[in-house]
Scaffold this active site. Sequence first.
Site, short mmCIF file in Angstrom:
data_model
loop_
_atom_site.label_atom_id
_atom_site.label_comp_id
_atom_site.label_asym_id
_atom_site.label_seq_id
_atom_site.Cartn_x
_atom_site.Cartn_y
_atom_site.Cartn_z
N HIS A 199 0.72 1.07 -13.15
CA HIS A 199 1.47 -0.11 -13.58
C HIS A 199 2.95 0.26 -13.66
O HIS A 199 3.30 1.32 -14.20
CB HIS A 199 0.96 -0.57 -14.95
CG HIS A 199 1.69 -1.77 -15.46
ND1 HIS A 199 1.45 -3.04 -14.97
CD2 HIS A 199 2.68 -1.90 -16.37
CE1 HIS A 199 2.26 -3.90 -15.57
NE2 HIS A 199 3.02 -3.24 -16.43
N ARG A 226 -5.76 -8.73 -8.27
CA ARG A 226 -6.75 -9.64 -8.85
C ARG A 226 -7.09 -9.14 -10.24
O ARG A 226 -7.30 -7.94 -10.42
CB ARG A 226 -8.06 -9.67 -8.04
CG ARG A 226 -7.96 -10.13 -6.62
CD ARG A 226 -7.47 -11.54 -6.46
NE ARG A 226 -8.36 -12.56 -6.99
CZ ARG A 226 -8.02 -13.85 -7.11
NH1 ARG A 226 -6.80 -14.24 -6.78
NH2 ARG A 226 -8.86 -14.73 -7.59
N THR A 251 9.67 5.19 -6.43
CA THR A 251 9.76 6.60 -6.04
C THR A 251 9.01 7.47 -7.06
O THR A 251 8.28 8.40 -6.69
CB THR A 251 11.24 7.04 -5.97
OG1 THR A 251 11.90 6.18 -5.04
CG2 THR A 251 11.39 8.47 -5.51
N GLY A 290 0.78 -1.25 0.00
CA GLY A 290 0.00 0.00 0.00
C GLY A 290 0.80 1.29 0.00
O GLY A 290 0.33 2.32 0.46
N GLU A 336 6.55 6.38 -8.96
CA GLU A 336 5.12 6.05 -8.82
C GLU A 336 4.45 6.94 -7.78
O GLU A 336 3.32 7.41 -7.96
CB GLU A 336 4.93 4.58 -8.42
CG GLU A 336 5.32 3.59 -9.50
CD GLU A 336 5.03 2.14 -9.08
OE1 GLU A 336 3.96 1.88 -8.51
OE2 GLU A 336 5.89 1.27 -9.31
C1 GRF Z 1 3.42 -1.03 -7.50
O1 GRF Z 1 4.67 -1.20 -8.11
C2 GRF Z 1 2.35 -0.85 -8.53
O2 GRF Z 1 2.78 -0.18 -9.66
C3 GRF Z 1 1.98 -2.27 -8.87
O3 GRF Z 1 2.07 -2.98 -7.66
C4 GRF Z 1 2.97 -2.31 -6.78
C5 GRF Z 1 2.20 -2.03 -5.53
O4 GRF Z 1 3.00 -1.47 -4.52
N1 GRF Z 1 0.69 -2.33 -9.52
P1 GRF Z 1 2.29 -0.77 -3.29
O5 GRF Z 1 1.35 -1.79 -2.68
O6 GRF Z 1 1.59 0.44 -3.77
O7 GRF Z 1 3.42 -0.43 -2.33
#
Ligand code: GRF
Length: 218
Positions: free
Chosen positions: A112, A94, A175, A15, A177
């Site tokens: 993603h 999922r 980072t 998360g 993201e």
């Molecule tokens: C992230 O890398 C996201 O892009 C991918 O799954 C990962 C989730 O990480 N879909 P978090 O749970 O947000 O730390």
Amino acid sequence: MTDRSRVVVLISGRGSNMASLIDAARAADYPATIVAVLSNRPNAKGLETAAAAGIATDVVDHTAFDDRETFEDTLHEAIASYTPDIVCLAGFMRLLTAGFVDRWRDRLINIHPSLLPSFKGLDTHARALEAGVKLHGCTVHFVRPAMDAGPIIAQAAVPVVPGDDADALAARVLTAEHELYPTALALVAAGRTRIVNETVLVTTDADAPPPLMWPRPA
Ligand code: GRF
């Protein structure tokens, strides 16, 4: 701030992206508010983070259902009970059927860890290294039924540097993201995105950056 968009975030694990959305939404001028965090896994770490931030949490455990449709019906009801304008997938692991996705069409967004349409699916960082790309990154997009498909809202690129392994590259992308997802959600929540012919037109006052080049000329 009653005109803020209401957002439900779906997670399955750590998360950290969810946390970045919660943090961003603390700003008085952020156009969205996180009204709930839902997980399909009861032990998802992110549920604790959300609860500690005072956000409502809920679990719809997919293992408790006999089939995907019943799970998704229950998930849909749980989400709908918070009357969201936007639903954010943030590490929600999922696959969702067309039936579910279509019910939230143009209101369901995902992050993603690759520059889509490259490297759909899992293990994106290892595959980027194997392919030898020099720029990698992450994408926020509207969700369509096909996996990791849908109109792209925003992307962030990071360099692949000598000595990188998948973990080092993943950390650099993560980072990015954490900056990209709040930015993209703000654009959608503020009504600055419009889907035309399955591409997203974004209204922004920001100047386009110079070319992202890596390696750079010496
Ligand atoms: C992230 O890398 C996201 O892009 C991918 O799954 C990962 C989730 O990480 N879909 P978090 O749970 O947000 O730390």
